[in-house]
Design a protein around this motif. Structure first.
Motif, PDB file in Angstrom:
ATOM      1  N   ALA A 122     -18.891 -12.925  30.090  1.00  0.00           N
ATOM      2  CA  ALA A 122     -18.692 -12.409  31.561  1.00  0.00           C
ATOM      3  C   ALA A 122     -18.382 -13.828  32.183  1.00  0.00           C
ATOM      4  O   ALA A 122     -18.925 -14.753  31.617  1.00  0.00           O
ATOM      5  CB  ALA A 122     -20.201 -11.934  31.836  1.00  0.00           C
ATOM      6  N   PRO A 123     -17.626 -13.657  33.276  1.00  0.00           N
ATOM      7  CA  PRO A 123     -17.027 -14.934  33.919  1.00  0.00           C
ATOM      8  C   PRO A 123     -18.347 -15.396  34.607  1.00  0.00           C
ATOM      9  O   PRO A 123     -19.291 -14.867  35.313  1.00  0.00           O
ATOM     10  CB  PRO A 123     -16.141 -14.275  34.921  1.00  0.00           C
ATOM     11  CG  PRO A 123     -16.369 -13.117  35.025  1.00  0.00           C
ATOM     12  CD  PRO A 123     -16.973 -12.244  33.883  1.00  0.00           C
ATOM     13  N   ARG A 124     -18.284 -16.888  34.725  1.00  0.00           N
ATOM     14  CA  ARG A 124     -19.338 -17.552  35.354  1.00  0.00           C
ATOM     15  C   ARG A 124     -19.350 -17.100  36.906  1.00  0.00           C
ATOM     16  O   ARG A 124     -20.124 -17.032  37.395  1.00  0.00           O
ATOM     17  CB  ARG A 124     -18.825 -19.017  35.319  1.00  0.00           C
ATOM     18  CG  ARG A 124     -20.124 -19.883  35.878  1.00  0.00           C
ATOM     19  CD  ARG A 124     -19.946 -21.367  35.430  1.00  0.00           C
ATOM     20  NE  ARG A 124     -19.697 -21.454  34.000  1.00  0.00           N
ATOM     21  CZ  ARG A 124     -20.323 -22.233  33.170  1.00  0.00           C
ATOM     22  NH1 ARG A 124     -21.381 -22.996  33.926  1.00  0.00           N
ATOM     23  NH2 ARG A 124     -20.079 -22.376  32.180  1.00  0.00           N
ATOM     24  N   ALA A 177      -8.574  -6.019  27.637  1.00  0.00           N
ATOM     25  CA  ALA A 177      -9.396  -6.363  26.697  1.00  0.00           C
ATOM     26  C   ALA A 177     -10.575  -7.154  26.963  1.00  0.00           C
ATOM     27  O   ALA A 177     -11.560  -6.793  26.215  1.00  0.00           O
ATOM     28  CB  ALA A 177      -8.157  -7.664  26.050  1.00  0.00           C
ATOM     29  N   THR A 178     -10.666  -8.113  28.077  1.00  0.00           N
ATOM     30  CA  THR A 178     -11.978  -8.718  27.965  1.00  0.00           C
ATOM     31  C   THR A 178     -13.086  -7.871  28.604  1.00  0.00           C
ATOM     32  O   THR A 178     -14.281  -7.931  28.332  1.00  0.00           O
ATOM     33  CB  THR A 178     -11.701  -9.652  29.061  1.00  0.00           C
ATOM     34  OG1 THR A 178     -10.693 -10.825  28.665  1.00  0.00           O
ATOM     35  CG2 THR A 178     -13.048 -10.621  29.306  1.00  0.00           C
ATOM     36  N   SER A 179     -12.547  -6.701  29.355  1.00  0.00           N
ATOM     37  CA  SER A 179     -13.802  -6.019  29.936  1.00  0.00           C
ATOM     38  C   SER A 179     -14.277  -5.047  28.806  1.00  0.00           C
ATOM     39  O   SER A 179     -15.433  -4.822  28.920  1.00  0.00           O
ATOM     40  CB  SER A 179     -13.032  -5.084  31.159  1.00  0.00           C
ATOM     41  OG  SER A 179     -11.981  -3.990  30.582  1.00  0.00           O
ATOM     42  N   SER A 180     -13.467  -4.750  28.053  1.00  0.00           N
ATOM     43  CA  SER A 180     -13.876  -3.901  26.803  1.00  0.00           C
ATOM     44  C   SER A 180     -14.997  -4.888  25.841  1.00  0.00           C
ATOM     45  O   SER A 180     -16.152  -4.043  25.542  1.00  0.00           O
ATOM     46  CB  SER A 180     -12.789  -3.466  25.840  1.00  0.00           C
ATOM     47  OG  SER A 180     -11.914  -2.816  26.324  1.00  0.00           O
ATOM     48  N   ILE A 181     -14.750  -6.234  25.725  1.00  0.00           N
ATOM     49  CA  ILE A 181     -15.816  -6.844  25.173  1.00  0.00           C
ATOM     50  C   ILE A 181     -16.906  -7.102  25.863  1.00  0.00           C
ATOM     51  O   ILE A 181     -18.229  -7.049  25.432  1.00  0.00           O
ATOM     52  CB  ILE A 181     -15.108  -8.472  24.895  1.00  0.00           C
ATOM     53  CG1 ILE A 181     -13.811  -8.224  23.856  1.00  0.00           C
ATOM     54  CG2 ILE A 181     -16.110  -9.166  24.311  1.00  0.00           C
ATOM     55  CD1 ILE A 181     -13.131  -9.337  23.590  1.00  0.00           C
ATOM     56  N   ALA A 184     -19.162  -4.116  25.895  1.00  0.00           N
ATOM     57  CA  ALA A 184     -19.827  -3.829  24.654  1.00  0.00           C
ATOM     58  C   ALA A 184     -21.054  -4.752  24.509  1.00  0.00           C
ATOM     59  O   ALA A 184     -21.873  -4.523  24.079  1.00  0.00           O
ATOM     60  CB  ALA A 184     -19.036  -4.251  23.525  1.00  0.00           C
ATOM     61  N   GLU A 185     -20.920  -6.023  24.942  1.00  0.00           N
ATOM     62  CA  GLU A 185     -21.996  -7.062  25.017  1.00  0.00           C
ATOM     63  C   GLU A 185     -23.135  -6.394  25.971  1.00  0.00           C
ATOM     64  O   GLU A 185     -24.214  -6.353  25.580  1.00  0.00           O
ATOM     65  CB  GLU A 185     -21.466  -8.412  25.479  1.00  0.00           C
ATOM     66  CG  GLU A 185     -20.537  -9.088  24.716  1.00  0.00           C
ATOM     67  CD  GLU A 185     -19.920 -10.293  25.262  1.00  0.00           C
ATOM     68  OE1 GLU A 185     -19.306 -10.940  24.593  1.00  0.00           O
ATOM     69  OE2 GLU A 185     -20.004 -10.451  26.531  1.00  0.00           O
ATOM     70  N   PHE A 186     -22.515  -5.861  27.058  1.00  0.00           N
ATOM     71  CA  PHE A 186     -23.652  -5.367  28.234  1.00  0.00           C
ATOM     72  C   PHE A 186     -24.353  -4.059  27.237  1.00  0.00           C
ATOM     73  O   PHE A 186     -25.663  -4.291  27.627  1.00  0.00           O
ATOM     74  CB  PHE A 186     -22.744  -4.927  29.292  1.00  0.00           C
ATOM     75  CG  PHE A 186     -23.546  -4.257  30.306  1.00  0.00           C
ATOM     76  CD1 PHE A 186     -24.390  -5.173  31.159  1.00  0.00           C
ATOM     77  CD2 PHE A 186     -23.793  -2.872  30.435  1.00  0.00           C
ATOM     78  CE1 PHE A 186     -24.927  -4.889  32.468  1.00  0.00           C
ATOM     79  CE2 PHE A 186     -24.730  -2.551  31.581  1.00  0.00           C
ATOM     80  CZ  PHE A 186     -25.099  -3.322  32.375  1.00  0.00           C
ATOM     81  N   ALA A 187     -23.766  -3.052  26.791  1.00  0.00           N
ATOM     82  CA  ALA A 187     -24.313  -2.042  26.226  1.00  0.00           C
ATOM     83  C   ALA A 187     -25.497  -2.695  25.096  1.00  0.00           C
ATOM     84  O   ALA A 187     -26.373  -2.096  24.997  1.00  0.00           O
ATOM     85  CB  ALA A 187     -23.314  -1.039  25.555  1.00  0.00           C
ATOM     86  N   LEU A 188     -24.818  -3.531  24.262  1.00  0.00           N
ATOM     87  CA  LEU A 188     -25.892  -4.002  23.404  1.00  0.00           C
ATOM     88  C   LEU A 188     -27.271  -4.583  23.950  1.00  0.00           C
ATOM     89  O   LEU A 188     -28.362  -4.442  23.626  1.00  0.00           O
ATOM     90  CB  LEU A 188     -25.059  -5.184  22.637  1.00  0.00           C
ATOM     91  CG  LEU A 188     -25.987  -5.440  21.278  1.00  0.00           C
ATOM     92  CD1 LEU A 188     -26.390  -4.509  20.266  1.00  0.00           C
ATOM     93  CD2 LEU A 188     -25.204  -6.613  20.437  1.00  0.00           C
ATOM     94  N   LEU A 189     -26.979  -5.540  24.961  1.00  0.00           N
ATOM     95  CA  LEU A 189     -27.989  -6.369  25.696  1.00  0.00           C
ATOM     96  C   LEU A 189     -28.989  -5.180  26.387  1.00  0.00           C
ATOM     97  O   LEU A 189     -30.328  -5.510  26.466  1.00  0.00           O
ATOM     98  CB  LEU A 189     -27.605  -7.315  26.599  1.00  0.00           C
ATOM     99  CG  LEU A 189     -26.907  -8.567  25.849  1.00  0.00           C
ATOM    100  CD1 LEU A 189     -26.176  -9.415  26.727  1.00  0.00           C
ATOM    101  CD2 LEU A 189     -27.917  -9.186  25.036  1.00  0.00           C
ATOM    102  N   LYS A 190     -28.483  -4.266  27.019  1.00  0.00           N
ATOM    103  CA  LYS A 190     -29.181  -3.338  27.612  1.00  0.00           C
ATOM    104  C   LYS A 190     -29.889  -1.966  26.772  1.00  0.00           C
ATOM    105  O   LYS A 190     -30.641  -1.495  27.021  1.00  0.00           O
ATOM    106  CB  LYS A 190     -28.410  -2.485  28.608  1.00  0.00           C
ATOM    107  CG  LYS A 190     -27.807  -3.273  29.890  1.00  0.00           C
ATOM    108  CD  LYS A 190     -28.981  -3.533  30.828  1.00  0.00           C
ATOM    109  CE  LYS A 190     -28.980  -2.317  31.791  1.00  0.00           C
ATOM    110  NZ  LYS A 190     -30.249  -2.514  32.765  1.00  0.00           N
ATOM    111  N   GLY A 191     -29.372  -2.186  25.407  1.00  0.00           N
ATOM    112  CA  GLY A 191     -30.091  -1.127  24.590  1.00  0.00           C
ATOM    113  C   GLY A 191     -29.573   0.086  24.396  1.00  0.00           C
ATOM    114  O   GLY A 191     -29.958   1.368  24.084  1.00  0.00           O
TER     115      GLY A 191
END
Length: 195
Positions: A122-124, A177-181, A184-191
């Motif tokens: 995620a961008p700073r 590309a970046t938004s897909s990553i 995926a990170e968001f979905a993992l961290l949110k459960g």
């Protein structure tokens, strides 16, 4: 949009040989109108009753049924390598509407939930608000935050609606590309998904 010749001869010399804008991109206008409702609406959890009487929780997109947004988009293919731009006019439900300065401040202060959760990609700073009258520009601003950030400029009052501004995003990075990553990170961290 104005033609290159509007800048006077020789205009923008690197673009002298390009002489076209295509005013139609199949399916793109409808996609923007639909996806904007989906993106701004978020995700809601609902319970459904199965045929055996048990309940199951499902996630679905909140498409603003309770408070519908009205969006109208026009799409033109322009001679730019990377970077999609939008000229946006907004009318606010709350009256009186915010001032251009208030809109600039809110955009500048915005931190997406992906950043708060700690998504590494995620961008700073998700949104950069330009003060210059001639920004954002694809060539100068499309790689903000390695292409994961959004540039906004020309925030001003609109004589028809309330506020208007220009938005630039890197369609290859944050658009794909970046938004897909990040998703995926968001979905993992949110459960929402597990590994």
């Amino acid at each position: 949009m104005q033609a290159i010749s509007g800048a006077g001869y020789p205009g923008i010399s690197s673009l002298d040989i390009i002489d076209n804008v295509v005013p139609y991109i199949s399916g793109e206008e409808e996609k923007i109108e639909w996806e904007t409702l989906k993106i701004l609406g978020g995700v809601e959890e609902t319970e459904e009753i199965n045929t055996d009487g048990t309940t199951a929780k499902t996630l679905s997109f909140d498409m603003h049924q309770a408070h519908p947004l009205r969006i109208s988009a026009s799409c033109n293919r322009v001679p730019v390598v990377d970077g999609h731009m939008e000229c946006v006019s907004v009318r606010f439900a709350r009256r009186p509407p915010p001032s251009p300065q208030q809109v600039r401040e809110v955009l500048t202060a915005y931190t997406p939930e992906a950043r708060t959760l700690g998504c590494p990609s995620a961008p700073r700073h998700a949104i950069f608000v330009h003060e210059e009258a001639d920004r954002p520009q694809p060539r100068l601003d499309r790689d903000y935050q390695c292409g994961a950030g959004v540039s906004v400029g020309r925030v001003r009052q609109c004589r028809v609606l309330d506020i208007k501004f220009v938005v630039l995003a890197n369609n290859v990075c944050i658009g794909a590309a970046t938004s897909s990553i990040i998703n995926a990170e968001f979905a993992l961290l949110k459960g929402y998904v597990s590994v």
